[in-house]
Write a protein that holds these residues in place. Structure first.
Motif, PDB file in Angstrom:
ATOM      1  N   ALA A  49       0.723  -1.223  -0.102  1.00  0.00           N
ATOM      2  CA  ALA A  49      -0.036  -0.019   0.061  1.00  0.00           C
ATOM      3  C   ALA A  49       0.899   1.386  -0.066  1.00  0.00           C
ATOM      4  N   ALA A  50       1.967   1.246   0.906  1.00  0.00           N
ATOM      5  CA  ALA A  50       2.696   2.221   0.864  1.00  0.00           C
ATOM      6  C   ALA A  50       3.549   2.815  -0.604  1.00  0.00           C
ATOM      7  N   LEU A  51       3.996   1.656  -1.211  1.00  0.00           N
ATOM      8  CA  LEU A  51       4.485   1.570  -2.649  1.00  0.00           C
ATOM      9  C   LEU A  51       3.553   2.152  -3.606  1.00  0.00           C
ATOM     10  N   ALA A  52       2.420   1.733  -3.608  1.00  0.00           N
ATOM     11  CA  ALA A  52       1.391   1.933  -4.560  1.00  0.00           C
ATOM     12  C   ALA A  52       0.754   3.531  -4.501  1.00  0.00           C
ATOM     13  N   HIS A  53       0.903   3.878  -3.158  1.00  0.00           N
ATOM     14  CA  HIS A  53       0.355   5.205  -2.891  1.00  0.00           C
ATOM     15  C   HIS A  53       1.762   6.119  -3.397  1.00  0.00           C
ATOM     16  N   VAL A  54       3.112   6.107  -3.242  1.00  0.00           N
ATOM     17  CA  VAL A  54       4.241   6.895  -3.695  1.00  0.00           C
ATOM     18  C   VAL A  54       4.157   6.567  -5.206  1.00  0.00           C
ATOM     19  N   PHE A  97      -3.080   2.641 -14.725  1.00  0.00           N
ATOM     20  CA  PHE A  97      -2.155   2.345 -13.754  1.00  0.00           C
ATOM     21  C   PHE A  97      -2.660   3.104 -12.412  1.00  0.00           C
ATOM     22  N   ARG A  98      -3.212   4.166 -12.553  1.00  0.00           N
ATOM     23  CA  ARG A  98      -3.654   4.857 -11.239  1.00  0.00           C
ATOM     24  C   ARG A  98      -4.856   3.705 -10.675  1.00  0.00           C
ATOM     25  N   PHE A  99      -5.692   3.617 -11.561  1.00  0.00           N
ATOM     26  CA  PHE A  99      -7.002   2.799 -11.095  1.00  0.00           C
ATOM     27  C   PHE A  99      -6.525   1.481 -10.333  1.00  0.00           C
ATOM     28  N   VAL A 100      -5.529   0.894 -10.844  1.00  0.00           N
ATOM     29  CA  VAL A 100      -5.148  -0.594 -10.181  1.00  0.00           C
ATOM     30  C   VAL A 100      -4.221  -0.125  -8.825  1.00  0.00           C
ATOM     31  N   LEU A 101      -3.357   0.711  -8.903  1.00  0.00           N
ATOM     32  CA  LEU A 101      -2.644   1.173  -7.704  1.00  0.00           C
ATOM     33  C   LEU A 101      -3.819   1.532  -6.594  1.00  0.00           C
ATOM     34  N   ARG A 102      -4.794   2.172  -6.847  1.00  0.00           N
ATOM     35  CA  ARG A 102      -5.531   2.592  -6.089  1.00  0.00           C
ATOM     36  C   ARG A 102      -6.500   1.415  -5.408  1.00  0.00           C
TER      37      ARG A 102
END
Length: 258
Positions: free
Chosen positions: A101-106, A204-209
């Protein structure tokens, strides 16, 4: 009363483990989707660390599936070893999910800057089927149904546009619902309206969120799992009856021999 509570927490643990399976499956599919998207468009990214959250999410999904199965075993069979192993796996999953979650947020904030090479790839486009950059651009435009970086006008500043006569864009920009489209700028309404970089960023943003929200869901489910297993352990190993100890302490000490 104790038997009823024991049954209740067993049912709660079973439901929790099934939800862990479901979340793990969704998280694994999300990670695979992101990795496949990256493999098809890796030329457009500056670095590979953008896929690190997906790799960790895939590992976490595998642990979730194993933990879910083990948790079901814990709910059906009283075993101290299984309970300890289940709790240990939950701790591992919690660490993986927090890191993911931390890496995805960054990385959400870095997606735009990571796609900076997209313009360079467009400048190298030749239209040849033997060219790696041309194949990547055409495949991306057809798959994502997009054209250029932000729209078709980005092609007007490319060397290929000038060499091709200055009146058309690649056929991969054509909307698939219009077979008569050949990429000419006379009928721009037949081209895909949105640019590829915009669509890649959105995907990419959708999957990371989604990975971040799934990590939060896993954390909540793990709390329920911890509490359920703790209650099962407590019911299996009840505290000593202090009443007997008090009775022993109140017994009179034997008299001394005369």
């Amino acid at each position: 009363m104790s038997e009823t509570r024991n049954t209740f927490f067993k049912i709660v643990l079973q439901i929790t483990c099934q939800l862990l399976w479901l979340v793990g499956l969704v998280e694994g599919l999300s990670a695979v989707y992101l990795l496949l998207n990256y493999s098809h468009s890796s030329l457009f990214f500056s670095h590979t660390y953008i896929i690190l959250p997906a790799c960790l999410a895939l590992a976490s999904a595998a642990f979730l599936l194993v933990s879910g199965g083990l948790g079901l075993g814990v709910s059906l069979r009283v075993s101290t070893c299984l309970q300890a192993l289940f709790l240990y796996l939950l701790v591992i999953v919690l660490c993986l999910e927090a890191t993911t979650a931390a890496l995805a947020h960054v990385n959400i904030k870095k997606v735009h800057s990571e796609l900076a090479p997209f313009k360079d790839v467009l400048q190298r486009y030749t239209g040849s089927s033997q060219d790696l950059h041309s194949n990547a651009v055409d495949a991306t435009q057809e798959e994502l149904q997009c054209c250029g970086i932000y729209d078709y006008r980005d092609w007007l500043a490319t060397p290929w546009f000038n060499h091709s006569g200055g009146n058309r864009v690649p056929r991969s920009c054509c909307n698939s619902t219009y077979p008569m489209c050949n990429g000419t700028l006379d009928l721009t309404e037949l081209l895909y309206p949105k640019g590829c970089q915009v669509k890649l960023e959105e995907a990419f943003r959708f999957v990371l969120r989604l990975i971040i929200w799934l990590s939060l869901a896993v954390a909540l489910l793990e709390v329920v799992g911890f509490v359920s297993v703790a209650q099962l352990i407590r019911d299996h190993n009840p505290p000593l009856n202090t009443g007997q100890g008090k009775a022993l302490r109140t017994e009179p000490v034997g008299q001394k021999a005369p």
